[in-house]
Write an enzyme that holds these catalytic residues in place. Structure first.
Site, PDB file in Angstrom:
ATOM      1  N   GLY A  62       0.853  -1.173   0.000  1.00  0.00           N
ATOM      2  CA  GLY A  62       0.000   0.000   0.000  1.00  0.00           C
ATOM      3  C   GLY A  62       0.885   1.219   0.000  1.00  0.00           C
ATOM      4  N   CYS A  63       0.301   2.389  -0.102  1.00  0.00           N
ATOM      5  CA  CYS A  63       1.101   3.586  -0.201  1.00  0.00           C
ATOM      6  C   CYS A  63       0.245   4.811   0.055  1.00  0.00           C
ATOM      7  CB  CYS A  63       1.718   3.733  -1.595  1.00  0.00           C
ATOM      8  SG  CYS A  63       2.781   2.379  -2.076  1.00  0.00           S
ATOM      9  N   GLY A  64       0.927   5.966   0.132  1.00  0.00           N
ATOM     10  CA  GLY A  64       0.223   7.235   0.200  1.00  0.00           C
ATOM     11  C   GLY A  64       0.732   8.125  -0.915  1.00  0.00           C
ATOM     12  N   ASN A 123       4.652   7.966  -0.854  1.00  0.00           N
ATOM     13  CA  ASN A 123       5.112   7.316   0.369  1.00  0.00           C
ATOM     14  C   ASN A 123       4.877   5.831   0.182  1.00  0.00           C
ATOM     15  OD1 ASN A 123       5.854   6.769   2.936  1.00  0.00           O
ATOM     16  ND2 ASN A 123       4.113   7.775   3.931  1.00  0.00           N
ATOM     17  N   ASN A 183      -0.774   4.230  -5.613  1.00  0.00           N
ATOM     18  CA  ASN A 183      -1.108   3.524  -4.385  1.00  0.00           C
ATOM     19  C   ASN A 183      -2.093   2.446  -4.756  1.00  0.00           C
ATOM     20  OD1 ASN A 183      -2.108   2.634  -1.919  1.00  0.00           O
ATOM     21  ND2 ASN A 183      -3.479   4.393  -1.704  1.00  0.00           N
TER      22      ASN A 183
END
Lengths: 503, 424
Positions: free
Chosen positions: B43-45, B214, B240
């Site tokens: 996952g990510c931002g 991120n 993401n």
């Protein structure tokens, strides 16, 4: 000398204590197993274990058993082979049979497992979220050309788009089964179900009976080597046309319809004399190479204002190259029929020993068309044999656009796979033209059962898609990453483009 | 605010010399394929901000947007792309380079020397930041294709640059091109994004568009090149999510010559944009609709012309549909586009304040950056949020004509992604 050395395959046992002596078994059996002399007397030799009598016996007093005669063990000369030699020594003929290859070859579908989502991506709940199965069958352009519509939006450029595609509500159609091999009531059941489900039925090579004209939008009309029933009106009565080159159950040979089944209405629809055997030529006599196929494809298109034309072939060793040629010849879809596909009549030796599994055919054809950059130019229809929604999902994941079912459809109508289609005496009223038998299928009843089957498989496919975390079937199509092989050798995995489990 | 160190250097075609330095990875350069032999799950931002009036904002903005989303990553990758940051060199291609060691640098510079006119080469300005270690050698070069070489190749300047990127990424061991566009640059590495931002001194840059990312990889520790954004020329993509349709998306792309060697969803999204926008010439709005299409039930209710376009898009680009959870921001010279998956399985919030359009994984980032947004909304599933800088040209990517395999090779740095191609 005995008339035959072959002992009956089954034993019909009647519990006479329970028997009502009503004679219904006598009436129900299409094979003439029973005679009646104060009570029903079975002739085991005629029984095909189709269970018609068992199903309809009000006293439930009939049991069919295997006639387990012991032979001296010899896996090399198994019982079937011994019986075949005796039978051919008696008849001197080619042994005919019906339905699909029943030999215990490795079943690849049963060695493939599907993926599911956990944590990093969510699975989707098909009960609560949309789950789309709509499928476009036919040739698609490389890209979508648009032009500004003048209002800040876009419209399709002239001639762009997919208007010549056939829209299916589910990626599943009925395989070709000719009127003649199956009864008119079966055809009606299939056509009505196809309409209910938003899918297609296929005439097979026996022409289209006038009663089916109202269902034209849900009918593929087939053109096979015998050209039975083919005329311009017939071609224009279909949503699409299909050139049948080969069939999975009998690659390399033409269709067989015994004269017993060519009754008056069949003869009219097929445009051949009553009672003659309808044996299609092995090749089309106007197709001796790929360029001839192209001419026929375009002749059919010209005759119908450019309706889609598909080409059906049996899955054989060189299927990838053949399919590529077919696509380049202009076909809108390629129909791949695997070696387990069913038939109304075929030489057993051909059915059981020629062709390759459809799983492999899908994999190599899909890959070849992609390698050549022409995958979008034709849809892939896969058949022979799809037994469940799981087979369907796996076939689609390997690369098929659509699957076609026939054996399963006939089973929905009562077929018990007794392999006696070629005899014309089907007790279930499916593969027969005898009026007393064909009336056993009420088309409304048949259509409802077929509709149920298609809906059930569609729901199951939706469940599978949901577990895979996608909400449209096109995201499964060709997505071999979602398949893993269990117990397949490395070579087969490579051919299929599927990783083994654990990787 | 101008960036002083950049102006102080006189343009030069000579490459500066550097003291020797041991390879920081203590061995071979890690490769994408080694990092992810299989598909990366994670996952990510992300965040993207664009001032459509072309007004500049400091990189501090991007850092702020990412810092409040710290919990969306795990410290294994952060990065940014800024646009309009090199106004002194608007027509130069700017190569942001990562070098494993001095040997890699020399090899890459040999390529630059031969095929380009290098008008400025300098170490990437950085400052020590707690939490950032094991940085590769970071350099940037402002260059233009060597005119004679370019003429001999019969290529457009963009093709020529992509060729060079491909060659360096796949054939120069230990060198990686982080970005290669005009008037833009990517700043990325292993660490939390605010650490990466401070490390690269982003607050001293001014850009009209910024994207940030991120990363939360769930398999192996990342390497610097593996952080987002992915770039090619002036494109940058941050992502993401996880594309559940990766299998068919990558096979679809392979049909057009792309090679999906990284096993990342981001790569697939980048190539699909390249295919549709550059090669199939689809308008950006429709390309987004093809990637995250409406439901059939919605399409059936559309006015006829729109319906036929959408039906054809779905039928033709069914294999390109990105199915599964994702939010993507694509940045380019001229704006940015943010896109969510078709049933909104990953967060994406958008806001407008005057001419500024901002998107982020979390609203907190928007509230941190914009003091008084006119409107904050949650973009609907599959509904692209597009920012266009007034007066800037479309289409993006200039005059790039290269085949797909070379694009994927350039972007991925994996040699298998293309047949070895000789420049000139």
């Amino acid at each position: 000398m005995p008339t035959t050395l072959i002992q009956p395959e089954f034993k019909v046992e009647i519990d006479y204590d329970k028997c009502h002596k009503c004679g219904r078994c006598v009436q129900q059996c299409g094979w003439g197993v029973y005679s009646f002399n104060e009570r029903p007397i079975p002739d085991d030799a005629k029984c095909r274990a189709c269970h018609r009598c068992v199903t309809y016996c009000p006293a439930r007093c009939i049991t069919i058993r295997k006639n387990e005669l012991a032979f001296r063990d010899n896996p090399h000369w198994n019982t079937g082979l011994r019986k075949a030699v005796w039978r051919q020594a008696e008849s001197g003929g080619v042994m005919l049979t019906g339905m699909g290859n029943d030999k215990p070859y490795l079943n690849i579908f049963d060695h493939l497992v599907l993926d599911a989502c956990q944590v990093t991506n969510p699975s989707i709940d098909p009960l609560r979220e949309p789950m789309e199965l709509r499928t476009y069958l036919g040739r698609k352009p490389d890209s979508v050309e648009v032009e500004p519509d003048g209002n800040g939006g876009y419209k399709l450029a002239e001639g762009a788009g997919v208007s010549n595609n056939i829209v299916l509500d589910a990626p599943i159609i009925f395989s070709p089964m000719s009127y003649g091999s199956v009864s008119l009531n079966v055809h009606k059941s299939l056509a009505m179900a196809a309409e209910h489900c938003g899918i297609l039925m296929n005439t097979g090579e026996g022409g289209l009976h006038a009663d089916l004209y109202p269902y034209a939008d849900h009918v593929i009309v087939q053109v096979a080597s015998g050209r039975f029933g083919v005329n311009p009106e017939y071609l224009n009565r279909g949503a699409a046309m299909e050139i049948k080159i080969g069939q999975g159950a009998k690659p390399g040979i033409g269709g067989h319809l015994p004269g017993e089944k060519i009754v008056s209405a069949v003869s009219e629809t097929r445009m051949i004399p009553q009672g003659t055997d309808a044996i299609s030529p092995a090749p089309h006599h106007d197709i001796y190479s790929i360029e001839d196929l192209r001419q026929l494809i375009y002749s059919l298109k010209e005759a119908t204002g450019y309706k889609p034309v598909g080409v059906k072939i049996a899955a054989v060793h060189n299927v990838a190259a053949i399919a590529s040629g077919i696509v380049r010849a202009g076909a809108d879809y390629v129909y791949l029929d695997g070696f387990r596909g069913g038939t109304g009549a075929a030489p057993q030796i051909i059915r059981d020993h020629i062709g390759i599994p459809v799983e492999v055919a899908i994999a190599v054809v899909d890959q070849r068309l992609r390698d050549e950059g022409i995958r979008n130019q034709a849809s892939i229809v896969a058949a022979g044999s799809i037994r469940s929604s799981a087979d369907m999902a796996k076939a689609i994941a390997l690369g098929a656009d659509v699957v076609a079912i026939a054996s399963a459809a006939l089973m929905a109508l009562g077929c018990h796979l007794c392999q006696g289609c070629h005899t014309g005496s089907c007790s279930w009223g499916i593969t027969t033209q005898k009026p007393e038998l064909t009336r056993r299928i009420d088309p409304e009843w048949g259509a409802e059962r077929l509709t149920n089957l298609i809906h059930a498989w569609s729901h199951e496919l939706q469940e599978i898609l949901g577990a895979l975390g996608v909400n449209a079937v096109e995201s499964l199509r060709g997505s071999r990453e979602r398949l893993r092989a269990i117990g397949l050798d490395e070579q087969t995995c490579n051919v299929l483009g599927v990783k083994p489990v654990g990787l | 605010m101008t960036y002083e160190p950049l102006l102080q250097r006189a343009p030069s075609t000579k490459l500066p010399t550097f003291p020797d330095r041991e390879g920081v990875f203590g061995g071979e350069r890690p490769s994408y394929t080694r990092e992810a032999p299989f598909k990366i799950h994670g996952g990510c931002g992300l965040a993207g901000i664009c001032d459509e009036s072309g007004k500049m904002m400091s990189g501090e903005t991007a850092i702020l947007a990412m810092a409040v989303q710290r919990d969306r990553g795990n410290g294994l990758g952060g990065g940014y792309a800024g646009y309009g940051i090199y106004p002194e060199f608007p027509d130069h291609f700017c190569f942001h380079m990562m070098y494993h060691d001095v040997k890699a640098k020399e090899d890459a510079e040999a390529v630059f020397d031969r095929y380009f006119v290098v008008d400025l080469a300098e170490p990437m300005p950085t400052r020590p930041v707690k939490g950032i270690s094991n940085a590769p050698l970071l350099w940037r070069y402002f260059l233009t294709p060597e005119p004679h070489q370019l003429e001999m190749t019969d290529m457009t300047a963009e093709d020529y640059v992509v060729h060079a990127v491909m060659r360096i990424n796949s054939q120069v061991d230990g060198a990686y091109v982080a970005s290669s566009g005009k008037n833009m640059g990517a700043f990325k590495g292993v660490g939390f994004p605010e650490e990466i931002g401070h490390y690269f001194i982003l607050e001293e840059y001014e850009g009209h568009t910024w994207v940030g990312h991120n990363r939360f990889p769930t398999n192996t520790p990342g390497w610097w090149g593996g952080a987002h954004p992915f770039t090619l020329l002036d494109w940058s993509i941050v992502h993401n999510g996880e594309i559940s349709s990766y299998g068919i998306n990558s096979r679809y792309l392979e049909q057009f010559g792309y090679r999906c060697t990284l096993g990342t969803d981001t790569e697939v999204a980048a190539y699909l944009f390249d295919l549709m926008l550059r090669r199939h010439k689809l308008p950006l709005e429709l390309a987004c609709k093809a990637l995250a299409p409406p439901l059939w039930s919605e399409i059936d209710r559309m006015p006829e012309e729109e319906r036929e376009v959408m039906r054809s898009l779905r039928a033709v680009y069914g294999s390109a549909m990105l199915n599964g959870p994702f939010a993507i921001v694509l940045g380019f010279n001229g704006g940015m586009v943010a896109l969510n998956d078709r049933i909104k399985l990953r967060p994406l919030v958008a806001a407008r304040q005057g001419s500024v359009l901002m998107v982020a994984s979390e609203e907190s980032a928007i509230r941190e950056v914009l003091d008084a947004p006119d409107r904050v909304w949650t973009p609907r599933a599959g509904e692209p949020v597009i920012a266009r800088i007034s007066g800037m040209d479309w289409p993006i990517h200039g005059d790039l004509r290269l085949p797909a395999s070379e694009v994927s090779c350039a972007m991925s740095g994996v040699e298998d992604a293309c047949d070895a191609v000789e420049v000139a």
